[in-house]
Design an enzyme around this catalytic site. Sequence first.
Site, short mmCIF file in Angstrom:
data_model
loop_
_atom_site.label_atom_id
_atom_site.label_comp_id
_atom_site.label_asym_id
_atom_site.label_seq_id
_atom_site.Cartn_x
_atom_site.Cartn_y
_atom_site.Cartn_z
N GLU A 28 30.31 27.84 5.65
CA GLU A 28 30.84 29.05 5.01
C GLU A 28 32.16 28.76 4.29
O GLU A 28 33.20 29.37 4.55
CB GLU A 28 31.03 30.15 6.05
CG GLU A 28 29.72 30.62 6.66
CD GLU A 28 29.89 31.78 7.63
OE1 GLU A 28 28.92 32.50 7.86
OE2 GLU A 28 31.02 31.96 8.14
N GLU A 82 21.94 31.32 9.07
CA GLU A 82 22.44 32.18 10.14
C GLU A 82 22.00 33.61 9.89
O GLU A 82 22.05 34.10 8.77
CB GLU A 82 23.98 32.18 10.20
CG GLU A 82 24.64 30.93 10.69
CD GLU A 82 26.16 31.11 10.76
OE1 GLU A 82 26.62 32.28 10.90
OE2 GLU A 82 26.88 30.11 10.67
#
Length: 705
Positions: free
Chosen positions: A161, A320
């Site tokens: 991320e 995710e």
Amino acid sequence: MANRRTFRWPSLLTEGGRGIAFGGDYNPDQWSEDIWDEDIRLMKQAGVNTVALAIFSWDRIQPEEHRWEFGWLDRIIDKLGKAGIAVDLASATATAPLWLYETHSEVLPHDKFGHPINAGSRQSWSPTSPVFKEYALTLCRKLAERYGDNPTVTAWHMGNEYGWNNRYDYCDNALHAFRAWCERKYGTIGALNQAWGTTFWGQEMNGFDEVLIPRFMGADSMVNPGQKLDFERFGNDMLLDFYKAERDAIAEICPDKPFTTNFMVSTDQCCMDYADWAGEVDFVSNDHYFHEGESHIDELFCSDALMDALALGKPWYVMEHSTSAVQWKDLNTRKRKGETVRDSIAHVAMGADAINFFQWRASAFGAESFHSAMVPHAGEDTRLYRQVCELGAALKTLGDAGVQGTELVPSGTAILFSAESEWATRSETLPSKKLNHWHDVRDWYRAFLDAGTRADIVPLKYDWSGYRTVVLPTVLILSGEDVNRLERFVRGGGTVVVGYATGLIDENFHTWLGGYPGAGDGVLRGMLGIRGEEFNILGAEAAGEPCEIHLSNGMTTRLWQNDINVDDDGVDVLATYAGEEADEWDLDGTAAITRNAYGEGSAYFVGCDLDVADLAMFITTGLNPAERGDRNASQESGPHYDPITTLHTERAGAEVAFDFYLPRGKHEVKIDGVEGEPVYRFRCDEGTEPGSYAIHRNGVLVIKR
């Protein structure tokens, strides 16, 4: 896109390496090793076939500057491999060890006030720090040397991320890097001065050594919008450069395994220009967390539509999502009534070939200990873990049926998304601070669903010329080249729908002149056949003033209205502002929605903000079925169902196709006339007649043809 990397998909440890990937982030270093065998037993029981490993493990791999500890990582990779579970191995740079910060505090990023962002969270490092990059790339090379030939490691997971905590860095390293970035982009300081409009407020610079980053300038100060937009671009580029440096350090040693990094695309976040990032990965990955409330499934479809475009239609990877509630929102609602399974299959319906969660086992401590996981705190004997097992079996069924590798069939309409326009809507210098390009994209997407059809979402900078219709919601920034592409598209027979705050500024944040929307020095206005003079901005802040205006067709606008003149006799006025509130603002009878024939195509102007219901009404009554890309316009043959309450997608390969049907709301939907093999049913009953089904709330039906 011309330099895009070749698509490569990670193999599983199955026969032939095929199947839909299923698993999640695995953090064995949070647990004593006597739990590892139990983890693997539960993974096999659930059908897990892949895990992402070592994402936050730098301090365990390198506990001191000159000491490396790979033994624990060797042991867990060996155990996973023997169990037939593939590893997506992280570069482990998302968090750095505390000794690095203590030894080299200069690696810390700074906020706009000049304060260092202290260590202790994720990404507490500056991507422009040469010291940090040296340590990070050393780690990458060590991992590649040790695991590059390991058959259990089938993919590389770079960082995690990117930009979560260091998207905006105001340290001196960032300042110097920004100056160099500006010099590469503009070449001369004169070109930069012109691009930023520095004659306003006396900001002209004599050299690149005078270029500043937009640090804190005092409360309520407005930043030069051109400078701020370039700083957004720079922040995107500096993190992309860091990702590429990590990737290339590993690729020099281990070039034969695919690389990815997890994007953060949901309609509450899309911080990077992922249209650029997608060209630098071998397969596209995303972290998606559901939006609570009635928009839950629509928001998932919307985010996935952009992911499918970023992947150029190739399968993509859910790196995710959550089995149930998270712990970082203001409202952390859990999933219910089959949503854990339904959401996962919905991602597959939208083109995903991998379904992974954060994380495998719920943590007993730390910042995310109350984040749901595949194995919850209550352990194996839980409804949540049983749903995980049920999902694993479902994905194996779909994989065995041949879903993997098929591609989502596109619709006929593209809603255009621009990261730069999303950044621009955050500027303090616009007529309204309530604009949000990405949310307007989401609202248009939902409106198409409510109109009984499905649109795609495509980055503005990609090729959308093959669509029948394109929609531009609050695409503030349009360059001259963008407008020329639109003009050629419409002149050649396409349909364009231009939103109320589209085409107001160019790529340097200069206002296009001559009337609104002025993009392309009037070319966009010429296509539309209208010319705007002023914006009318509403809001509840003005006590006693009207805070909404009605249209002649029953619609309502509450934020922004264009005061336009119709310049072309051939323009059809589809709706005007009407009523007492419109008269109060001198808008009564003024055109609000128009259509103009241009070349072989059509150009619509929706000159005001509308809610989802009104947008759906416009799509239904203002556009004909061909213009809205309506694949369900005629259901005289084939399956019969309500296209408003049921989402249908098709994934197709060379010799097989799969139809996915999912209810959008809380009520049961019925389908009949279905031809093909029902390869997967979840909360779905067969009817008494062949080819008829009742799909209950949060259910799924998958048909193979």
